[in-house]
Design an enzyme around this catalytic site. Sequence first.
Site, PDB file in Angstrom:
ATOM      1  N   GLU A  77      39.862  27.315  35.573  1.00  0.00           N
ATOM      2  CA  GLU A  77      39.371  27.950  36.520  1.00  0.00           C
ATOM      3  C   GLU A  77      38.730  29.267  35.371  1.00  0.00           C
ATOM      4  O   GLU A  77      38.668  30.259  35.886  1.00  0.00           O
ATOM      5  CB  GLU A  77      40.880  28.603  37.235  1.00  0.00           C
ATOM      6  N   GLU A 133      51.099  28.240  38.597  1.00  0.00           N
ATOM      7  CA  GLU A 133      52.067  29.311  38.146  1.00  0.00           C
ATOM      8  C   GLU A 133      53.402  29.698  37.889  1.00  0.00           C
ATOM      9  O   GLU A 133      53.260  30.582  39.134  1.00  0.00           O
ATOM     10  CB  GLU A 133      51.131  30.572  38.824  1.00  0.00           C
ATOM     11  N   ASN A 136      48.629  23.051  37.160  1.00  0.00           N
ATOM     12  CA  ASN A 136      48.306  24.137  36.454  1.00  0.00           C
ATOM     13  C   ASN A 136      48.494  25.395  36.313  1.00  0.00           C
ATOM     14  O   ASN A 136      49.441  26.384  36.908  1.00  0.00           O
ATOM     15  CB  ASN A 136      46.774  24.579  38.232  1.00  0.00           C
TER      16      ASN A 136
HETATM   17  C1  XIL Z   1      42.010  33.791  43.609  1.00  0.00           C
HETATM   18  C2  XIL Z   1      40.728  33.604  44.511  1.00  0.00           C
HETATM   19  O1  XIL Z   1      39.673  33.127  43.766  1.00  0.00           O
HETATM   20  C3  XIL Z   1      40.568  34.870  45.680  1.00  0.00           C
HETATM   21  O2  XIL Z   1      39.727  34.689  46.677  1.00  0.00           O
HETATM   22  C4  XIL Z   1      41.719  35.028  46.204  1.00  0.00           C
HETATM   23  O3  XIL Z   1      41.902  35.875  47.058  1.00  0.00           O
HETATM   24  C5  XIL Z   1      43.363  34.856  45.574  1.00  0.00           C
HETATM   25  O4  XIL Z   1      42.888  33.964  44.272  1.00  0.00           O
HETATM   26  N1  XIL Z   1      44.368  31.417  40.087  1.00  0.00           N
HETATM   27  C6  XIL Z   1      44.802  30.791  40.779  1.00  0.00           C
HETATM   28  C7  XIL Z   1      43.358  31.244  42.411  1.00  0.00           C
HETATM   29  O5  XIL Z   1      45.559  29.631  40.599  1.00  0.00           O
HETATM   30  O6  XIL Z   1      44.060  30.124  43.372  1.00  0.00           O
HETATM   31  C8  XIL Z   1      43.398  32.240  42.507  1.00  0.00           C
HETATM   32  O7  XIL Z   1      42.155  31.987  43.148  1.00  0.00           O
HETATM   33  C9  XIL Z   1      42.986  32.805  41.167  1.00  0.00           C
HETATM   34  C10 XIL Z   1      43.917  32.736  39.946  1.00  0.00           C
END
Ligand code: XIL
Length: 358
Positions: free
Chosen positions: A265, A152, A200
């Site tokens: 994701e 990100e 990513n």
């Molecule tokens: C999220 C997790 O699911 C949570 O448990 C944590 O508190 C915060 O992060 N993008 C990503 C992930 O790349 O790492 C994130 O995961 C969700 C959004």
Amino acid sequence: MKFGVRLRFLTLVVASAAAPAAAPQSLRQAADSAGVLVGTAVRPSQFPEARYTATLAREFNMVEPEDAMKWWVLHPAADRFDFGPADEVVRFAKAHNMKVRGHCLVWGRDNPAWLTQGHFTPDQLSRLLREHIVTTLKHYEGDVFAWDVVNEALDENGEVRDSIWYNQPGVGLAGKATAYIEQAFRWAHEADPRALLFYNEAGGEGLGRKSDAIYAMVKDFKHRGVPIDGVGLQLHVQKVALDCEAIAANIARLTALGVQVHITELDVSLPVGSDGELVRNDDLQRQAEIYRGVVRACLQNPGCTAIQTWGFTDKYSWIGSSSHHSRGSALPFSRDYQPKPAYDAILRELSSAKKRPQ
Ligand code: XIL
């Protein structure tokens, strides 16, 4: 062999040769037959729960720690690494013959306070980041086949986001756009030349300014020999309909550059009431259609090699807390591990996929 016995034997052989292959009984079976990876994000703290681990091992051939490989877990103090929780994930994966994706080495979020509030100079940060990447990749060399190196880094307009690694104060490459991303990929490649290295991103899945910027960066990196192997499309979906043709087109242009794409994701969150129940029941069907569309967009392109959901049971999903409990029910299994229409949609798509060469 007596004639009768021989005849029965022959009939058996002929019958089994003619019988259609049994329908896959799990996402994992279907994905194995299709030659793709089907993965999910996991929390090692849930491993003592038998239904969690049974479902995980039955349904998936790949895992990624949801948080256990983030800076705040792996690197709790400047002079200390804690590989414990992430090692549990790797042990589980080995015991069940699953691949491990690593997530993530460079991100402006989910960093420990000692780092974000440490008032480090760019020079110190550069050394800290390099040490973090090298130590982590060496620890997991041979166990983690692919890493989200940078997560990100771009904003909605495709500009490089402000972050501790870029310009606050950054690792010495502030104002030089994607140069800090490039640096991270180079360090990662030095540390583990065999690992696949991914960029990513969220919200850059279809066509638009953000995905154009990812495309331009990857094109530039490939052109100049920066070691990048793939792009992760997160796909946290909140919409009621998704333009899967745009996603397929984006996957096509990225893979044409010679990188792989992973869906990293995937979840499709739905509005829920204060009781946690769905606002509209037919949302489950709409959700299934979105899952189906994303899986299909990936499977139709041989360069899209993995489909991963962000958790698998609604019992454990980041959507609840991140939406202040206004959304939920985002995953293919219900809270009590029953397959939802989304599960059936993924299974059907995987089951009808053409087998890919390994
Ligand atoms: C999220 C997790 O699911 C949570 O448990 C944590 O508190 C915060 O992060 N993008 C990503 C992930 O790349 O790492 C994130 O995961 C969700 C959004």
